[in-house]
Design a protein around this motif. Structure first.
Motif, mmCIF file in Angstrom:
data_model
loop_
_atom_site.group_PDB
_atom_site.id
_atom_site.type_symbol
_atom_site.label_atom_id
_atom_site.label_comp_id
_atom_site.label_asym_id
_atom_site.label_seq_id
_atom_site.Cartn_x
_atom_site.Cartn_y
_atom_site.Cartn_z
ATOM 1 N N ALA A 105 119.091 118.585 93.624
ATOM 2 C CA ALA A 105 119.463 118.244 92.240
ATOM 3 C C ALA A 105 119.159 116.776 91.944
ATOM 4 O O ALA A 105 118.614 116.440 90.888
ATOM 5 C CB ALA A 105 120.947 118.527 92.025
ATOM 6 N N SER A 121 118.945 122.963 104.481
ATOM 7 C CA SER A 121 120.047 122.732 105.409
ATOM 8 C C SER A 121 120.145 123.900 106.369
ATOM 9 O O SER A 121 119.892 125.040 106.008
ATOM 10 C CB SER A 121 121.360 122.600 104.641
ATOM 11 O OG SER A 121 121.243 121.569 103.711
ATOM 12 N N LYS A 150 121.154 117.410 97.155
ATOM 13 C CA LYS A 150 119.892 116.711 97.465
ATOM 14 C C LYS A 150 118.790 117.122 96.485
ATOM 15 O O LYS A 150 118.130 116.269 95.881
ATOM 16 C CB LYS A 150 119.439 117.024 98.905
ATOM 17 C CG LYS A 150 120.418 116.562 99.958
ATOM 18 C CD LYS A 150 119.944 116.905 101.359
ATOM 19 C CE LYS A 150 119.888 118.382 101.679
ATOM 20 N NZ LYS A 150 121.202 119.065 101.653
ATOM 21 N N GLY A 202 120.502 123.955 87.603
ATOM 22 C CA GLY A 202 121.749 124.304 88.298
ATOM 23 C C GLY A 202 121.582 124.817 89.714
ATOM 24 O O GLY A 202 122.289 124.407 90.615
ATOM 25 N N ASP A 211 130.750 113.498 88.493
ATOM 26 C CA ASP A 211 131.449 114.200 87.405
ATOM 27 C C ASP A 211 132.637 115.017 87.919
ATOM 28 O O ASP A 211 133.500 115.406 87.130
ATOM 29 C CB ASP A 211 130.462 115.129 86.658
ATOM 30 C CG ASP A 211 129.749 116.092 87.606
ATOM 31 O OD1 ASP A 211 128.974 115.623 88.454
ATOM 32 O OD2 ASP A 211 129.990 117.306 87.511
HETATM 33 N N1 LIG Z 1 129.094 119.350 89.231
HETATM 34 C C1 LIG Z 1 127.945 119.021 89.835
HETATM 35 N N2 LIG Z 1 127.274 119.949 90.551
HETATM 36 C C2 LIG Z 1 126.129 119.556 91.142
HETATM 37 C C3 LIG Z 1 125.618 118.237 91.054
HETATM 38 N N3 LIG Z 1 124.483 118.176 91.779
HETATM 39 C C4 LIG Z 1 124.288 119.392 92.283
HETATM 40 N N4 LIG Z 1 125.263 120.229 91.904
HETATM 41 C C5 LIG Z 1 125.416 121.641 92.271
HETATM 42 O O1 LIG Z 1 125.642 121.703 93.676
HETATM 43 C C6 LIG Z 1 125.009 122.849 94.239
HETATM 44 C C7 LIG Z 1 124.088 122.418 95.381
HETATM 45 O O2 LIG Z 1 123.038 121.622 94.827
HETATM 46 P P1 LIG Z 1 121.642 121.482 95.600
HETATM 47 O O3 LIG Z 1 120.862 120.463 94.889
HETATM 48 O O4 LIG Z 1 121.036 122.824 95.816
HETATM 49 O O5 LIG Z 1 122.169 120.905 96.985
HETATM 50 P P2 LIG Z 1 121.322 120.662 98.313
HETATM 51 O O6 LIG Z 1 121.947 119.513 99.012
HETATM 52 O O7 LIG Z 1 119.867 120.552 97.999
HETATM 53 O O8 LIG Z 1 121.630 122.000 99.067
HETATM 54 P P3 LIG Z 1 120.810 122.688 100.297
HETATM 55 O O9 LIG Z 1 119.395 122.883 99.815
HETATM 56 O O10 LIG Z 1 121.556 123.948 100.538
HETATM 57 O O11 LIG Z 1 120.914 121.738 101.419
HETATM 58 C C8 LIG Z 1 124.273 123.539 93.072
HETATM 59 O O12 LIG Z 1 125.096 124.581 92.602
HETATM 60 C C9 LIG Z 1 124.143 122.455 92.017
HETATM 61 O O13 LIG Z 1 124.130 122.967 90.717
HETATM 62 C C10 LIG Z 1 126.361 117.276 90.282
HETATM 63 O O14 LIG Z 1 126.009 116.100 90.139
HETATM 64 N N5 LIG Z 1 127.523 117.738 89.716
#
Ligand SMILES: Nc1nc2c(ncn2[C@@H]2O[C@H](COP(=O)(O)OP(=O)(O)OP(=O)(O)O)[C@@H](O)[C@H]2O)c(=O)[nH]1
Length: 203
Positions: free
Chosen positions: A18, A60, A16, A30, A123
């Protein structure tokens, strides 16, 4: 200046933050702190109209859907529901969230709730657990936008998707002059401060 309020929902680690940071800054970072709710602000111009965008990115928590959904569903004009294509559980959670949004808004909203379903981490297709077709079928069931993206690799698709969602929100707001909403853009920040304890971000 139009205020547009979006909420990001989805499983922990779905990407989310990202996806959002990619849209707001064009960059992929990252790792993100995930232990706090965040409210992002950005001024942007779409179709020649100046917009004041606020996006709520909740942290989350276990048993997340219920506690995360209650306030944002009332507050937001539109939703971005994110799952990971390499994690079926996150897809099932996204499905559950779509159902909850629909249910929560049924009585208060005239017309559709603008939502986009995002299948992130495209990816990682070598470890895919959810087909693109499944995402599309789910989006058709809930009449929402859908796109598979990679926050890690692409900006344009994410940007186009947010732009479409914001256009949809603007259309809905035009037709909902009598809509109920919290009074002013500071109210969600206040609400989050009260309920969760949080940081605010401007990008
Ligand atoms: N390979 C890959 N990894 C990704 C991508 N988007 C996010 N990540 C990785 O996934 C992990 C979680 O990404 P976040 O953006 O923190 O996910 P979130 O949904 O906000 O997570 P919470 O804040 O815990 O709810 C991180 O290690 C990112 O680097 C993507 O498009 N590809």
């Amino acid at each position: 200046m139009n205020d547009i309020k979006l909420a990001l929902l989805g499983s922990e680690g779905a990407g989310k933050s990202a996806v959002l940071v990619r849209f707001l800054t064009k960059r992929f970072i990252g790792e993100y702190a995930s232990n706090a709710n965040s409210l992002y602000h950005k001024r942007l111009s779409i179709d020649g109209r100046q917009l004041n965008l606020e996006v709520f990115d909740p942290c989350s928590q276990s048993g997340e859907s219920r506690c995360i959904l209650e306030e944002p569903v009332d507050w937001a004009d539109g939703f971005v529901v994110v799952y990971t294509i390499s994690d079926r559980t996150s897809f099932l959670n996204a499905k559950n969230i779509l159902a909850q949004i629909k249910e929560s808004r049924r009585e208060t909203c005239k017309g559709e709730v603008p939502v986009c379903l995002v299948g992130n981490k495209q990816d990682l297709c070598h470890s895919r657990q959810v087909s693109e077709e499944e995402g599309r079928v789910l989006s058709q069931e809930y009449k929402c936008l859908f796109q598979e993206v990679s926050a890690a690799e692409n900006y344009l698709e994410i940007s186009n998707l947010f732009t479409k969602l914001i256009r949809h929100v603007m259309e809905q707001l035009k037709h909902r002059g009598d809509r109920r909403r919290y009074s002013g853009s500071k109210s969600m920040a206040k609400l989050i401060n009260n309920v969760f304890g949080k940081r605010r971000k401007s990008v």
